[in-house]
Write a protein that holds these residues in place. Structure first.
Motif, short mmCIF file in Angstrom:
data_model
loop_
_atom_site.label_atom_id
_atom_site.label_comp_id
_atom_site.label_asym_id
_atom_site.label_seq_id
_atom_site.Cartn_x
_atom_site.Cartn_y
_atom_site.Cartn_z
N GLY A 133 30.65 30.83 19.43
CA GLY A 133 31.29 29.54 19.63
C GLY A 133 32.67 29.65 20.24
N LEU A 134 33.17 30.85 20.46
CA LEU A 134 34.48 31.04 21.06
C LEU A 134 34.36 31.17 22.57
CD1 LEU A 134 36.05 33.64 18.61
CD2 LEU A 134 36.46 31.19 18.71
N PRO A 135 35.34 30.66 23.31
CA PRO A 135 35.32 30.83 24.76
C PRO A 135 35.36 32.31 25.14
CG PRO A 135 37.02 29.27 24.10
CD PRO A 135 36.49 29.89 22.86
N GLN A 136 34.66 32.67 26.19
CA GLN A 136 34.57 34.05 26.66
C GLN A 136 35.36 34.20 27.96
OE1 GLN A 136 32.53 36.75 25.49
NE2 GLN A 136 32.06 35.59 23.66
N VAL A 137 36.01 35.35 28.11
CA VAL A 137 36.67 35.73 29.35
C VAL A 137 36.02 37.02 29.81
CG1 VAL A 137 38.85 36.41 30.42
CG2 VAL A 137 38.84 34.65 28.64
N LEU A 138 35.56 37.04 31.04
CA LEU A 138 34.88 38.21 31.59
C LEU A 138 35.89 39.11 32.30
CD1 LEU A 138 32.12 39.58 32.29
CD2 LEU A 138 32.30 38.39 34.47
N LEU A 139 35.88 40.39 31.94
CA LEU A 139 36.73 41.39 32.59
C LEU A 139 35.84 42.34 33.36
CD1 LEU A 139 39.10 42.30 29.60
CD2 LEU A 139 39.35 40.48 31.27
N LEU A 140 36.10 42.49 34.64
CA LEU A 140 35.33 43.40 35.47
C LEU A 140 36.25 44.50 35.96
CD1 LEU A 140 32.81 44.31 37.00
CD2 LEU A 140 33.45 42.72 38.82
N GLY A 141 35.99 45.73 35.54
CA GLY A 141 36.79 46.88 35.92
C GLY A 141 36.75 47.91 34.80
N THR A 142 37.11 49.13 35.13
CA THR A 142 37.10 50.19 34.13
C THR A 142 38.45 50.87 34.09
OG1 THR A 142 36.26 51.75 35.76
CG2 THR A 142 34.65 50.64 34.36
N ASN A 143 38.93 51.12 32.89
CA ASN A 143 40.19 51.84 32.67
C ASN A 143 41.31 51.29 33.54
OD1 ASN A 143 38.85 53.51 30.88
ND2 ASN A 143 38.25 54.91 32.52
N SER A 144 41.43 50.00 33.54
CA SER A 144 42.41 49.35 34.40
C SER A 144 43.67 49.01 33.62
CB SER A 144 41.80 48.07 34.96
OG SER A 144 42.78 47.30 35.58
N PRO A 145 44.84 49.46 34.09
CA PRO A 145 46.07 49.07 33.40
C PRO A 145 46.33 47.58 33.53
CG PRO A 145 46.56 50.30 35.41
CD PRO A 145 45.09 50.35 35.22
N GLY A 146 45.78 46.94 34.54
CA GLY A 146 45.95 45.50 34.71
C GLY A 146 45.20 44.68 33.68
N LEU A 147 44.19 45.27 33.05
CA LEU A 147 43.38 44.53 32.08
C LEU A 147 43.60 44.98 30.64
CD1 LEU A 147 39.98 44.43 34.00
CD2 LEU A 147 41.74 42.68 33.93
N ASP A 148 44.38 46.03 30.42
CA ASP A 148 44.53 46.59 29.08
C ASP A 148 45.11 45.60 28.07
OD1 ASP A 148 43.46 48.99 29.82
OD2 ASP A 148 45.40 49.97 30.16
N PHE A 149 46.09 44.84 28.48
CA PHE A 149 46.76 43.92 27.56
C PHE A 149 45.98 42.63 27.35
CE2 PHE A 149 48.04 43.08 31.81
CZ PHE A 149 47.93 41.72 31.90
#
Length: 160
Positions: free
Chosen positions: A26-42
């Motif tokens: 029931g929670l909104p989902q955010v899709l992250l595409l990438g691996t070991n990315s410093p831009g997505l870590d936080f």
């Protein structure tokens, strides 16, 4: 001829608009595409604070499954700029939902800007933007807020 045809116009969305943001939790989902990315870590910490879940797709090959299973309200893509995977990922997202908010995290090079322009024109991605890796943290909150408001989920108000 097929370059201008959109798969979503031919087969339609997998689910009606009213259920696109609903998942088992029931929670909104955010899709992250990438691996070991410093831009997505936080991103995981910010999404947890906003009561959103993240779904990670490590490659563009698993993207169709992740999109239909998670039904995200937004997508963050951090792939190498010179990779053809960006075009494949954007085409896959366009087939799923042309209005899905997407942020491509990359330097604003001619290649990245050309890819986004082509994706907007050919596949009708209306909510596609490029942000630099050093601006990702600052731009993430407004992006998630806008995405939640577009889908009618969330309970946040903009400040300032």
């Amino acid at each position: 001829m097929t370059a201008h045809a959109s798969p979503s116009h031919l087969i339609g969305k997998a689910l009606p608009d009213s259920s696109l943001c609903l998942t088992e939790s029931g929670l909104p989902q955010v899709l992250l595409l990438g691996t070991n990315s410093p831009g997505l870590d936080f991103c995981a910490d910010i999404c947890a604070a906003l009561e959103m879940q993240i779904t990670i797709a490590h490659t563009h090959h698993e993207l169709p499954f992740r999109l239909h299973h998670a039904r995200p309200i937004a997508a963050l893509i951090d792939l190498p700029t010179d990779s053809r995977a960006i075009s494949s990922a954007l085409r896959c997202i366009a087939a799923y939902d042309q209005d899905l908010p997407i942020r491509l995290i990359t330097d604003e090079t001619a290649t990245a800007l050309g890819t986004t322009d082509a994706a907007r024109e050919l596949w009708g991605l209306t909510e596609l933007d490029v942000i630099a890796p050093d601006n990702t943290a600052r731009m993430l909150m407004p992006f998630l807020f806008h995405s939640a408001r577009m889908r009618g989920v969330g309970h946040f108000m903009p400040v300032g």
